[in-house]
Write a protein that holds these residues in place. Structure first.
Motif, PDB file in Angstrom:
ATOM      1  N   TRP A  92     -42.857  24.165 -19.342  1.00  0.00           N
ATOM      2  CA  TRP A  92     -44.156  24.814 -19.487  1.00  0.00           C
ATOM      3  C   TRP A  92     -44.992  24.218 -20.615  1.00  0.00           C
ATOM      4  CZ3 TRP A  92     -44.189  30.860 -18.916  1.00  0.00           C
ATOM      5  CH2 TRP A  92     -43.796  31.203 -17.611  1.00  0.00           C
ATOM      6  N   GLY A  93     -44.346  23.712 -21.661  1.00  0.00           N
ATOM      7  CA  GLY A  93     -45.100  23.378 -22.858  1.00  0.00           C
ATOM      8  C   GLY A  93     -45.012  21.970 -23.377  1.00  0.00           C
ATOM      9  N   LEU A  94     -44.241  21.077 -22.709  1.00  0.00           N
ATOM     10  CA  LEU A  94     -44.109  19.738 -23.258  1.00  0.00           C
ATOM     11  C   LEU A  94     -44.160  18.631 -22.203  1.00  0.00           C
ATOM     12  CD1 LEU A  94     -43.552  17.915 -25.738  1.00  0.00           C
ATOM     13  CD2 LEU A  94     -41.104  18.231 -25.286  1.00  0.00           C
ATOM     14  N   THR A  95     -43.161  18.575 -21.363  1.00  0.00           N
ATOM     15  CA  THR A  95     -42.998  17.397 -20.488  1.00  0.00           C
ATOM     16  C   THR A  95     -44.189  17.097 -19.576  1.00  0.00           C
ATOM     17  OG1 THR A  95     -41.648  18.786 -19.019  1.00  0.00           O
ATOM     18  CG2 THR A  95     -40.484  17.359 -20.532  1.00  0.00           C
ATOM     19  N   PRO A  96     -44.887  18.092 -19.003  1.00  0.00           N
ATOM     20  CA  PRO A  96     -46.004  17.736 -18.111  1.00  0.00           C
ATOM     21  C   PRO A  96     -47.199  17.118 -18.843  1.00  0.00           C
ATOM     22  CG  PRO A  96     -45.310  20.015 -17.759  1.00  0.00           C
ATOM     23  CD  PRO A  96     -44.687  19.550 -19.032  1.00  0.00           C
TER      24      PRO A  96
END
Length: 197
Positions: free
Chosen positions: A165-169
């Motif tokens: 939700w908060g990093l990889t995308p």
């Protein structure tokens, strides 16, 4: 720590005219942050969209220096806390401190840290070339992500979901944005010339 930052190299340098310039820059910076936050791509189911907000933060931090940059980013957060629709996912129904305490709240803290850090690196003269600006831009992104991810974690079911939700995308998009910012600031310096004090 004696190098001029870009905002100091243009326009008046003293007296009332300097104060007027600083006020104008703060207002323009807040407007730029608000507009950039609304240029977004939703990343469902994550509550954190891809926005141009980080690009605006990186650019303002490097161009304004630590003091004016901090005033600008705090002004932006104050405007948002007062209920104005200036954040990426804020709206008439979800705004102000309620929004700021939600899943994106940590990234807003990271904006402050990144702005200060880039302001200080600019004061050291590292904003004059792409080579010396790229590293600080990357570290500034880390300073945005660390509080952002740590805060977001309390809204997820575990670290795997937090990362999804908060990093990889966002990594590729943020690399592009920091690259653009690292190119923009030195290019603007070339336009105004060497204005070290």
């Amino acid at each position: 720590m004696n190098a001029n930052v870009l905002a100091n190299a243009i326009g008046p340098h003293e007296g009332t005219a300097l104060r007027v310039k600083q006020v104008v820059l703060v207002v323009l910076g807040i407007l730029a942050l608000a507009v950039a936050a609304k240029i977004k791509v939703p990343m469902f189911p994550s509550p954190v969209p891809i926005t141009m907000g980080t690009f605006a933060v990186l650019t303002i931090g490097a161009a304004y220096g630590p003091r004016l940059g901090l005033i600008t980013i705090l002004g932006y957060l104050l405007v948002g806390a007062l209920g104005f629709d200036v954040f990426a996912n804020s709206s008439a129904e979800k705004f102000g401190l309620t929004y700021m305490m939600g899943g994106t709240g940590g990234y807003l803290v990271g904006y402050v840290l990144a702005t200060l850090y880039l302001g200080y690196t600019a004061r050291r003269g590292l904003d004059r070339s792409v080579e010396t600006m790229a590293g600080p831009m990357l570290l500034a992104n880390v300073l945005i992500y660390v509080p952002g991810v740590l805060w977001l974690h309390q809204f997820t079911s575990g670290w795997e979901q937090t990362m999804e939700w908060g990093l990889t995308p966002y990594l590729i998009g943020d690399l592009i944005k920091l690259g653009l910012a690292a190119l923009l600031i030195p290019a603007l310096w070339k336009l105004v010339g060497d204005a070290r004090s």
